[in-house]
Motif scaffolding. Structure first.
Motif, PDB file in Angstrom:
ATOM      1  N   VAL A 100     -19.106  -1.317 -44.667  1.00 35.96           N
ATOM      2  CA  VAL A 100     -19.682  -2.382 -45.481  1.00 35.96           C
ATOM      3  C   VAL A 100     -19.966  -1.941 -46.917  1.00 35.96           C
ATOM      4  CG1 VAL A 100     -21.688  -3.900 -45.727  1.00 35.96           C
ATOM      5  CG2 VAL A 100     -20.681  -3.508 -43.477  1.00 35.96           C
ATOM      6  N   LEU A 101     -20.555  -0.782 -47.097  1.00 35.91           N
ATOM      7  CA  LEU A 101     -21.030  -0.377 -48.421  1.00 35.91           C
ATOM      8  C   LEU A 101     -19.958  -0.177 -49.494  1.00 35.91           C
ATOM      9  CD1 LEU A 101     -23.975   2.028 -47.578  1.00 35.91           C
ATOM     10  CD2 LEU A 101     -24.074  -0.277 -48.510  1.00 35.91           C
ATOM     11  N   PRO A 102     -18.722   0.188 -49.169  1.00 30.60           N
ATOM     12  CA  PRO A 102     -17.748   0.370 -50.258  1.00 30.60           C
ATOM     13  C   PRO A 102     -17.475  -0.890 -51.079  1.00 30.60           C
ATOM     14  CG  PRO A 102     -16.936   1.409 -48.285  1.00 30.60           C
ATOM     15  CD  PRO A 102     -18.173   0.660 -47.910  1.00 30.60           C
ATOM     16  N   PHE A 103     -17.868  -2.037 -50.576  1.00 27.03           N
ATOM     17  CA  PHE A 103     -17.629  -3.272 -51.306  1.00 27.03           C
ATOM     18  C   PHE A 103     -18.693  -3.549 -52.365  1.00 27.03           C
ATOM     19  CE2 PHE A 103     -15.506  -3.840 -47.194  1.00 27.03           C
ATOM     20  CZ  PHE A 103     -14.210  -4.006 -47.662  1.00 27.03           C
ATOM     21  N   PHE A 104     -19.703  -2.722 -52.446  1.00 30.30           N
ATOM     22  CA  PHE A 104     -20.750  -2.839 -53.464  1.00 30.30           C
ATOM     23  C   PHE A 104     -20.682  -1.622 -54.376  1.00 30.30           C
ATOM     24  CE2 PHE A 104     -22.366  -4.856 -49.577  1.00 30.30           C
ATOM     25  CZ  PHE A 104     -22.484  -6.160 -50.029  1.00 30.30           C
TER      26      PHE A 104
END
Length: 66
Positions: free
Chosen positions: A34-38
Motif C-alpha cells: 500500500v505505502l509505495p503509492f504515497f
C-alpha cells in the motif's frame, strides 16, 4: 559430554535470529503493497528496507576466506 564448537553455535544463533526477521518481513507485506503509492510512504519503505538489510547482514556470519 556434548561438545559443540563455535561454528555450530553461530549457525544456531543465526537460525534463531532469522525467525524474528522472517516474522517482521511477513508482517510488513500489507504495508509494502500500500505505502509505495504515497510519497512519504516510499521514503518510509526505503528506510525500513535499509534497516532490515542491515539487520540481516548483522546476523549472517562472515565467511573467513583464506
Amino acid at each position: 559430554m556434548i561438545v559443540i564448537n563455535a561454528t555450530w553455535q553461530r549457525v544456531a544463533l543465526c537460525g534463531l535470529l532469522a525467525v524474528p526477521l522472517a516474522l517482521v518481513i511477513v508482517c510488513m507485506v500489507p504495508a509494502l503493497l500500500v505505502l509505495p503509492f504515497f510519497a512519504s510512504g516510499r521514503e518510509f519503505i526505503l528506510k525500513l528496507l535499509d534497516k532490515i538489510t542491515a539487520w540481516a547482514r548483522a546476523i549472517v556470519p562472515k565467511v573467513d576466506v583464506k
